[in-house]
Structures are given as C-alpha cells and as structure tokens.
Enzyme design. Structure first.
Site, PDB file in Angstrom:
ATOM      1  N   HIS A  43       0.827  -1.209   0.000  1.00 25.15           N
ATOM      2  CA  HIS A  43       0.000   0.000   0.000  1.00 25.15           C
ATOM      3  C   HIS A  43       0.865   1.265   0.000  1.00 25.15           C
ATOM      4  O   HIS A  43       0.463   2.308   0.495  1.00 25.15           O
ATOM      5  CB  HIS A  43      -0.936   0.035   1.220  1.00 25.15           C
TER       6      HIS A  43
ATOM      7  N   SER B 143      17.442  17.569 -17.140  1.00 25.08           N
ATOM      8  CA  SER B 143      16.698  18.822 -17.120  1.00 25.08           C
ATOM      9  C   SER B 143      17.436  19.886 -17.911  1.00 25.08           C
ATOM     10  O   SER B 143      18.672  19.932 -17.917  1.00 25.08           O
ATOM     11  CB  SER B 143      16.492  19.296 -15.675  1.00 25.08           C
TER      12      SER B 143
ATOM     13  N   GLU C 115      10.800   5.361 -17.722  1.00 22.59           N
ATOM     14  CA  GLU C 115       9.727   6.108 -18.378  1.00 22.59           C
ATOM     15  C   GLU C 115       9.430   5.538 -19.764  1.00 22.59           C
ATOM     16  O   GLU C 115       8.262   5.381 -20.152  1.00 22.59           O
ATOM     17  CB  GLU C 115      10.109   7.583 -18.466  1.00 22.59           C
TER      18      GLU C 115
END
Length: 461
Positions: free
Chosen positions: A187, A317, A330
């Site tokens: 969880h 970035s 990703e």
C-alpha cells in the site's frame, strides 16, 4: 516524373517508370493516402516467402512452367533479402482484406521477374501478376497467412530472445542480492522486511509466466489459412495445395508451419493472433510494474527512497543542473501503455469477422507487430541501459530498515497484536525507536527485544 502505362481490370493508369509495382498498387496509393503508417516489412517478406513457396508447389504439381517458377522465386529471394523495400509503399489504412498489399507483392514480383527475363516493366510477359504469381491463391488466404508468418518470425527471431535476456539479467540481480535485507512496502507504506533479491525474483517469475504464455500461443499461429482461397473452400487451388505449401514454407523458414484444419475460421477469425497479443499485453503489465518499482526505489536521490541508483545516461533537465531522471523506466512504461492500447484496438478489429471474412486484417497485424517490436526493443534497451548499470545503496536500505515500525510484527506471537500495535503507535507518536517504546511500556526488556526483533529471521525460507 517519367511514367509508363500499367493496366488492370479497371483500365490503364500512369506509374513511375522505374517502379516495379503496377496499376493496383498505384490506385491504392492514390485512393488511400491516409496517415503515415505503412504495411510492415515483416509482412512484405512473409508475402514473398508465400509467393516463392506457391511458385515451387505449382511448378511441382505441373501447374506452372518451371522457367516461370524460377523467375518468380528469384524475384522473391531479392525481396526477402530487403533489396526492394521501397517498392512496398502502401498504407495500413487500405482495404481490410489486404488485397492491395497482396497485389503490390504480385505486381512487384512479376515486373522484377520479367525484368530478369529481359523484358520491359509493365508488359506482364512472360510472368503475369495474377495468373502466375497469384496462382492457386486469394488475398483472403494469402494475407492472413502472411500475418501469421510475420508474427512467428518476429517472435521467434527477436521477441523471445529479448525476453529471455531480460529475464536472465533480472535472475542474476536476484541471485546477487539474495542476502541484501531491506524493508518491504505494501500500500506504498512500510511493511515487513525481505531481501532485494527476493524483491527482484518476483519479476523473474512474472516474466517466466509471460514467456510461457507466448510459447503456448505459437502453435495456433503456426497454422495458416493458405489453400482456403476466397471463402475457405479452396476454389481454384490444386488438390493438396494447402498441405504442400505449408510443408514448403516450413522448409523455407525453419518454422513449424502447418495447414489450418478449418480454413473458414482461418479467414473469418483471428483468435490465434488475439491470443498471441494477449500474451504480449501480459508481459507489458509485468514491464510496467518493473519500471514503476525501480523508478520508486531509485527516487531522490536525497528526498526519495534512494535505495537503488539507476544509471545516469543523459542530463535530466534543461534548467536544473545535475538532475538525472529515470528515463529508461519512463520509456518502458510508455511502451507498455501503447501495447495495452494496441490490445484494445486489435481485439475490436479481430471481432469484425462478418460472415466469411474479417476485413480489419491490416490493423490486426500492424498492432501485433508494433507490440512485438516495442517489447523486443524495450526489453533490450532496459536490460542494457538500466539493469546492467543498476546499483544498490546498502546504507540507505539499512537506514530504512532500522527506522521501520513494521519490524514490530515479529512480536505478535510473543505479546499479541494489540500490544505490538501499541508499541508501534507510541514509537511513531514520540519519534522513538521500537525498542525504546517497548521498554517504556514494560512489555519487553532490551535483551528480549533484541532476541525477537531481528530482520534476518523475518525473511521466510
């Protein structure tokens, strides 16, 4: 542009002078200028394999002059070798039977065969695209057979090796870190401990299931529709042609090609390809979890979990200096999303088998081959550019383990659930350790706590 005149049953049309395709291909280019998606080359090579086998079988049966069969086979060999890729420009968004791509193959093979025989392009002599290259065939059995052959080839030569490579790499990681204890999480919250090796072993088993699902799907894909011709009855195909061409294709490709028992089902339905893609989707589900778990475990590096270090392959970035992102994770999760979407559209397309023919065939095979390619390339990239450079931060794992409140679970058999919960709540509220809370409540002394709360004893067999 210099052109020549080509003809079909609808009349004449101008075709680029140096193009091997003919009138039907040109009409498809004109009337289906839709999107950028093209019929995959794997399907083109499969069509060429089928045309080569058909020429050989027809020649052996006395239905095609041997000299014409030789010319057709030579032209097909050139296509299979990738020498004429530019001659197959048709869109996926064409006739749903794949007729135009079948005729594209017939026309290119015939024109190239005629050129090999010393004749000009466009004359249909001595080799005719329909009468000779397409003899004993219909687009309705040839295109689905090419779909199966292309899917088998790509799965056998590319997908399964890539999946086995990924699986074995994960197995190596699991073995290497079998004793590296860390905190578990359920969880998204702290849970009882396990080892990083145990954590990674789950993906080995999940990939084993996916590989097994693919392998179980392949026998039905090996059964091809060829010989059913227009509606499954085999009209205009020589007696024994279906089995003969299946045997010939098996010999040519090294794949266990068989003749479908029921040609009516092979033309009107695509359940074997639905099943194969379902296995691809199953693997995509596994890869999504793998990507997400490693992305979470590698988050930070200082304000996240930071238990693993993912390879720094490129700057992350354009504004934040030194930032590195989990880009392989990703990419893997994005392609998993695409495959799940492909499964939905492929399933809907495969359900469109109206009466004797499914006419969503190009969409079915385009989606399936894209998913196979994405799984292949994604598995190879993730293994090479992420897993092989993955490092464990043992200190961070130990820090999280020592700070976890869920180690108190080991005390359940000794003092009961309620008292163990009281210890955990007190430690959390006061910012103390479990040991301090247990001693303050008087439930255990220091020696008792140290004896019973040991992470290495909570790992199972």
């Amino acid at each position: 542009m210099s052109t020549r005149s080509e003809t079909d049953s609808m009349g004449s049309i101008e075709v680029a002078k140096d193009a091997y395709w003919g009138a039907q291909t040109q009409r498809s280019l004109q009337f289906f200028a839709i999107g950028e998606e093209r019929i995959p080359l794997a399907v083109i090579y499969a069509l060429a394999q089928i045309k080569k086998a058909a020429a050989r079988c027809n020649s052996q049966a006395g239905n095609l002059q041997p000299e014409l069969a030789i010319l057709i086979e030579q032209a097909c060999d050139e296509i299979i070798a990738g020498e004429h890729d530019r001659q197959f420009p048709l869109s996926v968004w064409q006739t749903g039977s794949g007729t135009q791509s079948n005729m594209n193959a017939n026309e290119v093979i015939a024109n190239r065969a005629n050129e090999l025989a010393g004749h000009a392009l466009g004359g249909k002599q001595p080799v005719h695209p329909n009468d000779h290259v397409n003899r004993g065939q219909s687009s309705n059995d040839t295109f689905p057979s090419a779909m199966h052959l292309a899917a088998l080839t790509e799965t056998d030569q590319h997908l399964l090796p890539a999946l086995h490579g990924l699986r074995d790499c994960l197995a190596d990681i699991a073995d290497h870190y079998q004793k590296q204890i860390k905190i578990g999480r359920t969880h998204m919250m702290d849970a009882t401990p396990l080892t990083f090796g145990q954590e990674m072993s789950a993906f080995v088993s999940q990939l084993d299931l996916g590989i097994e699902a693919i392998e179980q799907a392949l026998p039905s894909v090996c059964a091809i529709a060829q010989g059913g011709t227009a509606v499954g009855t085999g009209l205009n195909a020589p007696r024994g042609f279906a089995q003969a061409i299946a045997d010939c294709l098996a010999e040519q490709t090294g794949l266990p090609i068989t003749s479908a028992d029921n040609k009516f089902a092979a033309l009107a339905g695509h359940e074997p390809l639905v099943r194969l893609h379902a296995a691809c989707k199953q693997i995509a589900v596994t890869l999504m979890k793998l990507a997400n778990d490693l992305r979470l475990l590698g988050s930070g590096p200082r304000a996240g979990l930071g238990e693993v270090r993912l390879p720094a392959n490129e700057p992350g970035s354009s504004i934040m200096p030194g930032k590195v992102n989990p880009t392989q994770c990703e990419a893997l999760s994005m392609l998993a999303c695409q495959i799940m979407g492909n499964d939905s559209s492929l399933s809907m397309a495969a359900a469109q088998g109206h009466l004797q023919l499914n006419v969503f065939k190009p969409l079915v095979i385009y989606n399936l081959l894209q998913s196979i390619r994405l799984l292949t390339d994604g598995s190879n990239s993730f293994r090479q550019n992420c897993l092989l450079g993955l490092e464990v931060d043992a200190d961070k794992m130990r820090e999280h383990l020592d700070n976890s409140l869920m180690l108190v679970t080991a005390l359940n058999p000794l003092i009961g659930y309620d008292k163990a919960a009281e210890i955990a709540k007190k430690a959390w509220q006061e910012g103390s350790s479990l040991k301090q809370a247990a001693m303050a409540l008087g439930y255990l002394n220091e020696a008792e706590f140290d004896q019973h709360v040991q992470a290495r004893n909570m790992l199972g067999d």
